[in-house]
Design an enzyme around this catalytic site. Sequence first.
Site, short mmCIF file in Angstrom:
data_model
loop_
_atom_site.label_atom_id
_atom_site.label_comp_id
_atom_site.label_asym_id
_atom_site.label_seq_id
_atom_site.Cartn_x
_atom_site.Cartn_y
_atom_site.Cartn_z
N ALA A 141 8.03 -106.33 -71.18
CA ALA A 141 8.85 -107.41 -70.62
C ALA A 141 8.98 -108.52 -71.64
O ALA A 141 8.00 -108.94 -72.25
CB ALA A 141 8.19 -107.96 -69.36
N SER A 191 8.32 -106.64 -82.74
CA SER A 191 9.64 -106.35 -83.29
C SER A 191 9.68 -106.53 -84.81
O SER A 191 8.87 -107.29 -85.38
CB SER A 191 10.63 -107.32 -82.64
OG SER A 191 11.77 -107.45 -83.42
N ILE A 219 14.23 -99.87 -72.71
CA ILE A 219 13.13 -99.06 -73.26
C ILE A 219 12.12 -98.73 -72.15
O ILE A 219 11.66 -97.60 -72.02
CB ILE A 219 12.43 -99.79 -74.43
CG1 ILE A 219 13.43 -100.10 -75.53
CG2 ILE A 219 11.27 -98.96 -74.97
CD1 ILE A 219 12.89 -100.91 -76.70
N ARG A 247 20.61 -101.06 -91.21
CA ARG A 247 19.57 -101.19 -90.20
C ARG A 247 18.82 -99.86 -90.07
O ARG A 247 19.34 -98.82 -90.45
CB ARG A 247 20.18 -101.54 -88.82
CG ARG A 247 20.85 -102.91 -88.75
CD ARG A 247 19.86 -104.05 -88.84
NE ARG A 247 20.50 -105.35 -88.83
CZ ARG A 247 20.86 -106.05 -89.91
NH1 ARG A 247 20.65 -105.54 -91.12
NH2 ARG A 247 21.41 -107.23 -89.80
N THR A 249 17.00 -108.93 -66.86
CA THR A 249 17.99 -108.07 -67.55
C THR A 249 17.82 -106.62 -67.12
O THR A 249 18.64 -105.78 -67.47
CB THR A 249 17.83 -108.16 -69.09
OG1 THR A 249 16.46 -107.88 -69.41
CG2 THR A 249 18.23 -109.50 -69.63
N VAL A 297 24.08 -103.23 -81.01
CA VAL A 297 25.33 -102.95 -81.70
C VAL A 297 25.85 -101.54 -81.35
O VAL A 297 27.04 -101.34 -81.16
CB VAL A 297 25.18 -103.15 -83.24
CG1 VAL A 297 24.18 -102.21 -83.84
CG2 VAL A 297 26.51 -102.96 -83.92
N TYR A 357 12.58 -116.09 -81.43
CA TYR A 357 12.22 -114.78 -80.86
C TYR A 357 11.20 -114.08 -81.75
O TYR A 357 10.15 -113.62 -81.28
CB TYR A 357 13.50 -113.93 -80.72
CG TYR A 357 13.24 -112.48 -80.38
CD1 TYR A 357 12.84 -112.09 -79.12
CD2 TYR A 357 13.40 -111.47 -81.36
CE1 TYR A 357 12.60 -110.75 -78.81
CE2 TYR A 357 13.17 -110.14 -81.06
CZ TYR A 357 12.77 -109.79 -79.79
OH TYR A 357 12.53 -108.46 -79.50
#
Length: 720
Positions: free
Chosen positions: A73, A116, A12, A207, A35, A183, A140
């Site tokens: 991040a 999130s 993102i 989703r 990552t 996914v 998370y």
Amino acid sequence: MRVLITGGYGFIGSHVADRYFKEGYDVFILDDLSTGNKEHIKFKHKSYIVSVEDKKCEEIFRSYHFDVVIHLAAQVSVMKSILDPKRDTEINAVGLVNILSLSHKYKVGKFIFASSAAVYGANEQLPLQETNRCNPISPYGMSKWLGESYCEKWRELYSYESVVFRFSNVYGPRQGNTGEGGVISTFLERITEGKYLDIYGDGEQTRDFIYVGDVADAIYRTSNSNLSGIYNLSTNSEISINELVGLMEELHGETEVAYTAAKEGDIQRSSLSNEKVVNDLDWSPMFSMKRGLEQTYEWIKDKKTKQTSEKTVTSSKKAPSLFKQFQPYIENVLVFSVIAWLTLANQVSVLNIVDFALFYILIIGVIYGNRQSIIAVCLSIGLLIFEKILEGRELISLTYDTSFLLQVALFLSIGLIVGYSIERKNNLLKEQKSKLEEHEDRYSFLSDMHAEMREVKKELQLRVLNTGDGLGKIHYLLKELDTLDPERIYLNSIDVLQKMMKVKKVSIYKFSNDNASYKLVADSGSFKSSATLKVEDDYVQQIANKKSIFVNKTLLPNAPLMAACLSNGEEKIALITIDDLEFEHISLYHENLFKIITELIEAALVRALHFQSLSEQEHFLAQSPVLKESVFQKILQTKREAYTKFQIPYLLLEGMINEETFIHDVTEISKEIDETDYIGESNEHHLLVLLANTSKQAGEQLVSRLSEKGIVLKLVEGEL
Ligand code: NAD
């Protein structure tokens, strides 16, 4: 303007960075590359490879003042957060606190934090609103929730405003397979590799996927808004995994699917309401699932092709590159062997050796530069010593042999001078080559930008053309509305709105005298608009309370796409609705155009109604609601035109005037008809009733109701 993006090398983050760069910002990226991938960013920017929880971050804030900080991040894997919750908390919570407090300390204008949908946990009140209960099920989700709480606390304690976005599942190009929306990238990767797809459970779990371009757009718009607080960022829609696979098959062809046991703790349905952000920010998602998937699929296919061609190139390059590495040494030794052979085989005299050696050092230095020329110097000195020993000289005697020492000095100086100057030249060439590459990169980036600018220019030209067109039409609009007859204004407004807004379905409602509803006075006739809008209806209230234009961005059911309330100061007059609008016309330009037109209609109506109220006495027969013949004929003419143009139905009823019962009859008729209908007198001294927007059936019912009261009327004109 400066923007700092933490996690800017991630999926993102890199899209957000691209957007800010294109908007002319100086982009700063803070990332630990755990990552992320530097290759994602192709433009000039400042890069800091450091972890968000690290103290060193303060140096960056101390050195530069940022207008915007976007904190993306994070440790993004739910599984890792379960396996190592401590590290998850360090990055996601401690890291957030570090960047948030630095942003506050160094007075950053806007702080945006990526939270999130995971904060909601398994909440089934779909679509989830920001006010719904948070109950995360993974560390998370917990660390993100904790991050949100810190942002809230900073608002409370220091009045430091921030924007928290709860992303739903984000997808798009550059996505890895580990994150939340992974996914789609996993499936597309597998599909392009011809592998089957693994679906957990029955595939009916849903989703709310949002395209990364829409996320970057919302973030960018936020930095130029006064948004603050917690917002869902989503498409407000649900798609099942089976449906998703269906769309992928449309792109790629049929794919094998294997269903395995559902994952424990997996949420069955997920959808976030985006109503709040759509209302508060000038934003709504632009990418349909189909379009977003196409972009992602193309990117993955491109990536695969590049990877295959890179593999072929590197495997074909491997063997020669090893040889190339040692080639200078081999060639150097070969040339030296020839010189040594010539000397040892007594082919040349000692003096000639010096000449040959100098020539050899010079050539090697010119071709290979510094390192090889030093080797050549060493080898040549060695050969000279060996030659002297063969002549019977003591090794020690050479140390005070001036001619020998002079020769050695000559070798050294020639070797070093040539080697270093060639090395310098090579370095300069290398530098220029890399500059050239940089320029080429920049050129290709700029030419992309140029192509993009041309697109924008085209769009602008179109708009200018439209505006030119609009100016002509505004002139026509002013003429159309230049009347003091409200009925004609209603009718002409429909025509004007249809032509200028390029729409078919327009309706105008008049505010009723009982203040409870809006009654239809005119519509474009091509569809069935409701005859009455109730004031208490939710969307009618929204339209009426809105000072400017109402745009149905959240797609409220039964509500029009655009609407405007016309008023005279505090007094409501009418309501205009548009029920159809091409998708590309739902833009700021059309919103503004609609605003201008409705303002002009409002001004014309206010003027006409004022005139009507002043001249009311002249319009009616004395002490009655019956219009004089000339006034009634004018209104009837407008209704006839409305019927011809837009098929807006009307009915004309006629009856004899009984002088004795006249007042009683007219009062009874007034009770039965609507305030958008009229009673009048004909030139033959007959009583006329004009029913607006009325079907034949409704007209007949009215006639029979009135006949029960002894008033005889018959239908004489309209849709009979
Ligand atoms: P990503 O893994 O592609 O990007 C995360 C970036 O942060 C990477 O560049 C990584 O190197 C960097 N990073 C990780 N730990 C760091 C640390 N300690 N210090 C500095 N940099 C660090 O993930 P993404 O999908 O781009 O997610 C970006 C943000 O959006 C995250 O905060 C994530 O929680 C949030 N989010 C993503 C989704 C989604 O669907 N992708 C959904 C909801 C929320």
